[in-house]
Design a protein around this motif. Sequence first.
Motif, PDB file in Angstrom:
ATOM      1  N   GLY A  98       4.059  14.159   1.251  1.00 18.38           N
ATOM      2  CA  GLY A  98       3.406  14.446   2.517  1.00 18.38           C
ATOM      3  C   GLY A  98       4.081  13.789   3.702  1.00 18.38           C
ATOM      4  N   THR A  99       3.292  13.262   4.601  1.00 23.30           N
ATOM      5  CA  THR A  99       3.801  12.662   5.827  1.00 23.30           C
ATOM      6  C   THR A  99       3.301  11.222   5.939  1.00 23.30           C
ATOM      7  OG1 THR A  99       1.898  13.465   7.081  1.00 23.30           O
ATOM      8  CG2 THR A  99       3.828  14.898   6.994  1.00 23.30           C
ATOM      9  N   ALA A 100       3.886  10.462   6.850  1.00 21.14           N
ATOM     10  CA  ALA A 100       3.443   9.089   7.063  1.00 21.14           C
ATOM     11  C   ALA A 100       2.025   9.081   7.617  1.00 21.14           C
ATOM     12  CB  ALA A 100       4.392   8.373   8.021  1.00 21.14           C
ATOM     13  N   VAL A 101       1.185   8.213   7.088  1.00 16.05           N
ATOM     14  CA  VAL A 101      -0.193   8.109   7.566  1.00 16.05           C
ATOM     15  C   VAL A 101      -0.207   7.235   8.819  1.00 16.05           C
ATOM     16  CG1 VAL A 101      -1.229   8.525   5.316  1.00 16.05           C
ATOM     17  CG2 VAL A 101      -0.615   6.196   5.958  1.00 16.05           C
ATOM     18  N   SER A 160       0.867  -1.174   0.000  1.00 12.66           N
ATOM     19  CA  SER A 160       0.000   0.000   0.000  1.00 12.66           C
ATOM     20  C   SER A 160       0.903   1.222   0.000  1.00 12.66           C
ATOM     21  CB  SER A 160      -0.915   0.037   1.233  1.00 12.66           C
ATOM     22  OG  SER A 160      -0.149   0.131   2.415  1.00 12.66           O
ATOM     23  N   THR A 161       0.323   2.371  -0.291  1.00 16.80           N
ATOM     24  CA  THR A 161       1.071   3.611  -0.100  1.00 16.80           C
ATOM     25  C   THR A 161       0.960   3.996   1.368  1.00 16.80           C
ATOM     26  OG1 THR A 161      -0.884   4.842  -0.814  1.00 16.80           O
ATOM     27  CG2 THR A 161       0.845   4.481  -2.453  1.00 16.80           C
ATOM     28  N   TRP A 162       2.035   4.559   1.917  1.00 17.49           N
ATOM     29  CA  TRP A 162       2.024   4.860   3.356  1.00 17.49           C
ATOM     30  C   TRP A 162       2.426   6.296   3.673  1.00 17.49           C
ATOM     31  CZ3 TRP A 162       6.751   6.416   5.132  1.00 17.49           C
ATOM     32  CH2 TRP A 162       7.874   6.033   4.383  1.00 17.49           C
ATOM     33  N   ALA A 163       2.724   7.085   2.657  1.00 19.90           N
ATOM     34  CA  ALA A 163       3.035   8.506   2.870  1.00 19.90           C
ATOM     35  C   ALA A 163       2.281   9.326   1.826  1.00 19.90           C
ATOM     36  CB  ALA A 163       4.533   8.758   2.769  1.00 19.90           C
TER      37      ALA A 163
END
Length: 648
Positions: free
Chosen positions: A441-444, A423-426
């Motif tokens: 962006g930032t880490a979710v 998955s994408t995580w940032a």
Amino acid sequence: MSDDNDSPADNDSLAQLIKTPLQPLRPDWVVPERVEALRAARAFDDPDGYWEWVARQQRWSTPWTSVRSGDLADVRYFEGGMLNVADNCVDRWAEDPQTAGRNAIVWEGEPGDSRTVTYAELADEVSRLAAGLLAMGVAKGDVVAIYMPNLVEAFTAIHACNRIGAIYTVLFSGFGEEAVASRLVAARAVAVVVADAIYRRAKPVPLLETLRAARGRAPSVRLTVVVDRTGNAVPLVEGERSYADVLAAGAGGTPAVPLEANEPSFLIFTSGTESRPKGVVHSVGGFLLGTWANAYWQAGHEQDDVYWVAADVGWLTFPIQAVVGGLACGMTIACFEGALDTPTTSRFYEICEKHRVTKILAAPTLVRMLRKFGDDLAAAHPLPALKLITAQGEPFDADTFDWATATFGVPIVNAYGQTETGSTWAYPVYGVEAIKAGSVGTAVPGHSFAIVDDEGAPVPAGVKGNLLLTSPFPTLARTVWDDHDRYLSTYFGRFPGRYATNDEAVLDEDGHLWVLGRADDVINVAAHRISTMEIEAVVTAHPGVVEAAVVGLPDPTKGTVPIAFVTLAAGTDPEQVRTEVASRVTAEMGGYARLAAIHITPAMPKTRTGKTMRRLLRDIIVHGKPTGDTSAMEDAAALDAVTTAIKG
């Protein structure tokens, strides 16, 4: 890292790249309920608490005994818990009277044919196909290859496997005989679901013919299920059954089989030039939970949304955002079979208008293509229903990012993840977080990372380093198929206890992450290490440049010198661009980054997912021809265009 990475010229160029100001969301882009949801998600004391909340959004047949055991390289989530992916993605929506009639898939073929499938209809077809596969001898734990493009049958085949506990692997529909055969052998596949042919750029591509040629080298394959995409009723041979016959054989349907959360769900082969295909394995519960969260935060299902995942089913993004994550959120997924410039450059806009698309996910290449098609075409198709464009898969240059924001008037969410992370995580969470053009962006919630030097020590903001993941999460791949030692050495060998992405990155002063590309895309020019993305960012800043790719060419004096390939906007003077781009790079980055050559080409070799195949550009310069695997390439004619550009 070495002192070369801290040289003033290098830091100056990096500072130039990440200087983009933070852009708070416009008031009309803010979604208040999502603001509250994200605040609650970030309030958990630890990642395990957050993932337990995510788990409780799914439907389980047996509760888990523990949230997590083990660490990054040997993690297990929700041990003992039993659930089924197809049940969560399809059945639970089909059983609810309020959602049974909701469109699950809105499909369009390249010739213009279309099909709409509700959740109730999808559940029925998945159940019948699953029962038919069981009747044909496919059992839990068997591997089923799915060799087809973006068809409704790709959804049904994946969820039929999920329903009975078969392990699926999706083969890119652009693969040739050798690539298909090697992956069938590596997977030990017992069955293949294939379309007789697909439509691509206005002509059929014969997949069944390719599979038949490859199958002779894959003795494990006992069954081929053929989808009649073209309507030509191709005569079948021994070992082949029509999709319609398999549905008929399973007319009574079959219930979803409860599976332990950590059992293997599917394997996907990473691209590259290695002699042995590398199949990374994702788990049943982990992939479902992580992709639900991915679609929930990145796309954010809202009432009446139509979410177009403009990617190929063979790119993991499509299962993440469409087949599993999107359906797990109860979304309506738009799906298109063909090329987005066929039969005309208006096709993208026409699909959006016809299906009232509200949200789009694609590679940045799609946005660059639209920019190349021009402002007049965009102005003729204003797309008032559109609310979001989200992109991932490769770096997104700031100029194209700004063009898209101004042209479509919607937030552009740029995300980062890998095949192995599942998955994408940032990324900036849709409807909530501020955006910075070019960053991810930032880490979710549920993820943490570090940027370190070559010895593993953290580097400060503004200094690039190796990007590592520092805590486990459910969608992380659990192993490499049939080769766990390879999994451990590839991802955990260099920095024990932490997952190595093998990407370089930098954190800016606002805490936003910039992924600079693969560590092996860093070139060393006269003892100066620099990411090719940094040079590309300067090149694409020229208003006449639509797209750029920079590669390193061996040089006897400097070790490596950068070469740029550029695609130009219509009406641009090539010689003027060459002069101005060369001057910009030297002025902004220093003489060490001087481009040894600038090749202007109308096309670049890309995968069907939109990633520029820079290694092929390098091969053509150095060897005069490709030396590695070209099976994932979208259009072979692009290589001819590049070769012509090099020859001048």
